[in-house]
Structures are given as C-alpha cells and as structure tokens.
Design a protein around this motif. Structure first.
Motif, PDB file in Angstrom:
ATOM      1  N   THR A  96       0.850  -1.186   0.000  1.00 25.91           N
ATOM      2  CA  THR A  96       0.000   0.000   0.000  1.00 25.91           C
ATOM      3  C   THR A  96       0.887   1.237   0.000  1.00 25.91           C
ATOM      4  N   GLU A  97       0.579   2.186  -0.877  1.00 27.17           N
ATOM      5  CA  GLU A  97       1.382   3.413  -0.912  1.00 27.17           C
ATOM      6  C   GLU A  97       1.017   4.312   0.249  1.00 27.17           C
ATOM      7  N   PRO A  98       1.941   5.018   0.863  1.00 27.04           N
ATOM      8  CA  PRO A  98       3.349   5.064   0.507  1.00 27.04           C
ATOM      9  C   PRO A  98       4.084   3.812   0.991  1.00 27.04           C
ATOM     10  N   ILE A  99       5.036   3.382   0.205  1.00 23.62           N
ATOM     11  CA  ILE A  99       5.817   2.186   0.519  1.00 23.62           C
ATOM     12  C   ILE A  99       6.859   2.533   1.568  1.00 23.62           C
ATOM     13  N   ASP A 100       6.945   1.704   2.605  1.00 24.94           N
ATOM     14  CA  ASP A 100       7.918   1.897   3.678  1.00 24.94           C
ATOM     15  C   ASP A 100       9.169   1.074   3.359  1.00 24.94           C
ATOM     16  N   LYS A 137      10.255  -3.614   6.770  1.00 27.33           N
ATOM     17  CA  LYS A 137       9.006  -3.430   7.509  1.00 27.33           C
ATOM     18  C   LYS A 137       7.795  -3.980   6.771  1.00 27.33           C
ATOM     19  N   ILE A 138       7.826  -3.980   5.441  1.00 22.98           N
ATOM     20  CA  ILE A 138       6.629  -4.373   4.686  1.00 22.98           C
ATOM     21  C   ILE A 138       6.616  -5.832   4.244  1.00 22.98           C
ATOM     22  N   ILE A 139       7.776  -6.490   4.252  1.00 25.64           N
ATOM     23  CA  ILE A 139       7.846  -7.887   3.801  1.00 25.64           C
ATOM     24  C   ILE A 139       7.862  -8.815   5.003  1.00 25.64           C
ATOM     25  N   GLN A 140       6.960  -9.792   4.995  1.00 20.72           N
ATOM     26  CA  GLN A 140       6.916 -10.809   6.048  1.00 20.72           C
ATOM     27  C   GLN A 140       6.971 -12.183   5.396  1.00 20.72           C
ATOM     28  N   PHE A 141       7.666 -13.099   6.061  1.00 16.89           N
ATOM     29  CA  PHE A 141       7.812 -14.466   5.580  1.00 16.89           C
ATOM     30  C   PHE A 141       7.100 -15.412   6.537  1.00 16.89           C
ATOM     31  N   TYR A 142       6.562 -16.496   5.990  1.00 19.18           N
ATOM     32  CA  TYR A 142       5.963 -17.513   6.843  1.00 19.18           C
ATOM     33  C   TYR A 142       7.071 -18.348   7.467  1.00 19.18           C
ATOM     34  N   ASP A 143       7.066 -18.422   8.785  1.00 17.48           N
ATOM     35  CA  ASP A 143       7.960 -19.299   9.541  1.00 17.48           C
ATOM     36  C   ASP A 143       7.027 -20.319  10.189  1.00 17.48           C
ATOM     37  N   GLU A 144       6.936 -21.480   9.567  1.00 21.96           N
ATOM     38  CA  GLU A 144       5.907 -22.478   9.856  1.00 21.96           C
ATOM     39  C   GLU A 144       4.559 -21.839   9.537  1.00 21.96           C
ATOM     40  N   ASN A 145       3.668 -21.627  10.495  1.00 16.74           N
ATOM     41  CA  ASN A 145       2.356 -21.049  10.214  1.00 16.74           C
ATOM     42  C   ASN A 145       2.226 -19.600  10.667  1.00 16.74           C
ATOM     43  N   GLU A 146       3.309 -18.993  11.092  1.00 14.19           N
ATOM     44  CA  GLU A 146       3.295 -17.621  11.600  1.00 14.19           C
ATOM     45  C   GLU A 146       4.023 -16.682  10.647  1.00 14.19           C
ATOM     46  N   GLU A 177      16.874  -6.202  -1.594  1.00 13.50           N
ATOM     47  CA  GLU A 177      16.369  -4.955  -2.177  1.00 13.50           C
ATOM     48  C   GLU A 177      15.755  -5.218  -3.552  1.00 13.50           C
ATOM     49  N   ASP A 178      16.402  -6.032  -4.368  1.00 11.20           N
ATOM     50  CA  ASP A 178      15.861  -6.373  -5.687  1.00 11.20           C
ATOM     51  C   ASP A 178      14.522  -7.091  -5.551  1.00 11.20           C
ATOM     52  N   LEU A 179      14.432  -7.994  -4.592  1.00  6.55           N
ATOM     53  CA  LEU A 179      13.180  -8.711  -4.334  1.00  6.55           C
ATOM     54  C   LEU A 179      12.082  -7.730  -3.954  1.00  6.55           C
ATOM     55  N   GLY A 180      12.383  -6.804  -3.063  1.00  4.13           N
ATOM     56  CA  GLY A 180      11.402  -5.820  -2.637  1.00  4.13           C
ATOM     57  C   GLY A 180      10.876  -4.990  -3.794  1.00  4.13           C
ATOM     58  N   VAL A 181      11.757  -4.593  -4.694  1.00  7.32           N
ATOM     59  CA  VAL A 181      11.343  -3.818  -5.863  1.00  7.32           C
ATOM     60  C   VAL A 181      10.396  -4.637  -6.734  1.00  7.32           C
ATOM     61  N   GLU A 182      10.700  -5.912  -6.940  1.00 10.76           N
ATOM     62  CA  GLU A 182       9.822  -6.765  -7.741  1.00 10.76           C
ATOM     63  C   GLU A 182       8.440  -6.886  -7.094  1.00 10.76           C
ATOM     64  N   LEU A 183       8.403  -7.055  -5.783  1.00  8.22           N
ATOM     65  CA  LEU A 183       7.131  -7.258  -5.086  1.00  8.22           C
ATOM     66  C   LEU A 183       6.225  -6.038  -5.145  1.00  8.22           C
ATOM     67  N   ILE A 184       6.787  -4.837  -5.063  1.00  6.78           N
ATOM     68  CA  ILE A 184       5.928  -3.651  -5.058  1.00  6.78           C
ATOM     69  C   ILE A 184       5.291  -3.399  -6.413  1.00  6.78           C
ATOM     70  N   PHE A 185       5.807  -4.014  -7.475  1.00  6.98           N
ATOM     71  CA  PHE A 185       5.217  -3.845  -8.801  1.00  6.98           C
ATOM     72  C   PHE A 185       4.323  -5.018  -9.195  1.00  6.98           C
ATOM     73  N   ALA A 186       3.918  -5.820  -8.224  1.00  8.89           N
ATOM     74  CA  ALA A 186       3.030  -6.952  -8.514  1.00  8.89           C
ATOM     75  C   ALA A 186       1.706  -6.439  -9.062  1.00  8.89           C
TER      76      ALA A 186
END
Length: 112
Positions: free
Chosen positions: A26-30, A34-43, A75-84
C-alpha cells in the motif's frame, strides 16, 4: 483500501524448496524490512524462516542457498514485489551474470 502482494520464492533447482510471504504494498511504501513478512511455519514474521530440513541433507543445502540468495538480493526482491499486479506473474530473476537465483510467483490482492 490496502494492497498486499502474496508471493512464493522457489529454488530454481528444486520446486519443493520454497518460502512464502506477504508484502504490504500500500502506498506510501515503507522500508522493505518493515513491509515484507515471511511464513515461519504457520506464523508471519519480519525475518526469514529457519531451515526445516535435516542438517547435511541435500534439501537443507538447497534451502540454505535460497535463504542466502534472498538475503543478498533483498532490495531487488522488494522492488519486484511492489510492482506486482492483480494477475499472477511467474518468471526467473537473473543477476548481472545471468545466473538463475530464484523463481517468483506473486499476486497483488486489494482489500477494501
């Protein structure tokens, strides 16, 4: 309205080795941390998951490679994700030496 990117990062040599997550795009992008979360098991967590495979196994090695790739190209991953987009995308990301690093499957989800 809130925009999210649901994603799966897969090791290019083994589709069974993957990490899933969610990014709040959601804009504005932080900051990406802070904006990317990964699943660690079910959390969901703001850190990469622990390696679930038995130490010394081939799957353990491949998962470690995927973790290291994500860390070194975060950083490259983050850029790709924000343009989904709302249509699912799938492609191989290549570094400047044309090495395949990981597959990205992602989809933008808008919640009203």
């Amino acid at each position: 309205m809130t925009d999210y990117c649901l994603f799966t990062l897969t090791h290019p040599e083994a589709r069974r080795i993957y990490i899933r997550g969610i990014a709040d795009i959601t804009e504005p992008i932080d900051e990406f941390e802070k904006i990317i979360q990964f699943y660690d098991e079910n959390e969901l967590a703001n850190h990469l998951p622990a390696n679930p495979y038995e130490k010394g196994s081939e799957d353990f090695r491949l998962f470690e490679e995927l973790l290291e790739t994500i860390k070194s190209h975060f950083e490259d991953l983050g850029v790709e994700l924000i343009f989904a987009s709302e249509e699912e995308k799938s492609w191989r990301y290549c570094n400047p030496w044309d090495n395949e690093l990981y597959d990205i499957n992602m989809k933008k989800v808008v919640i009203d």
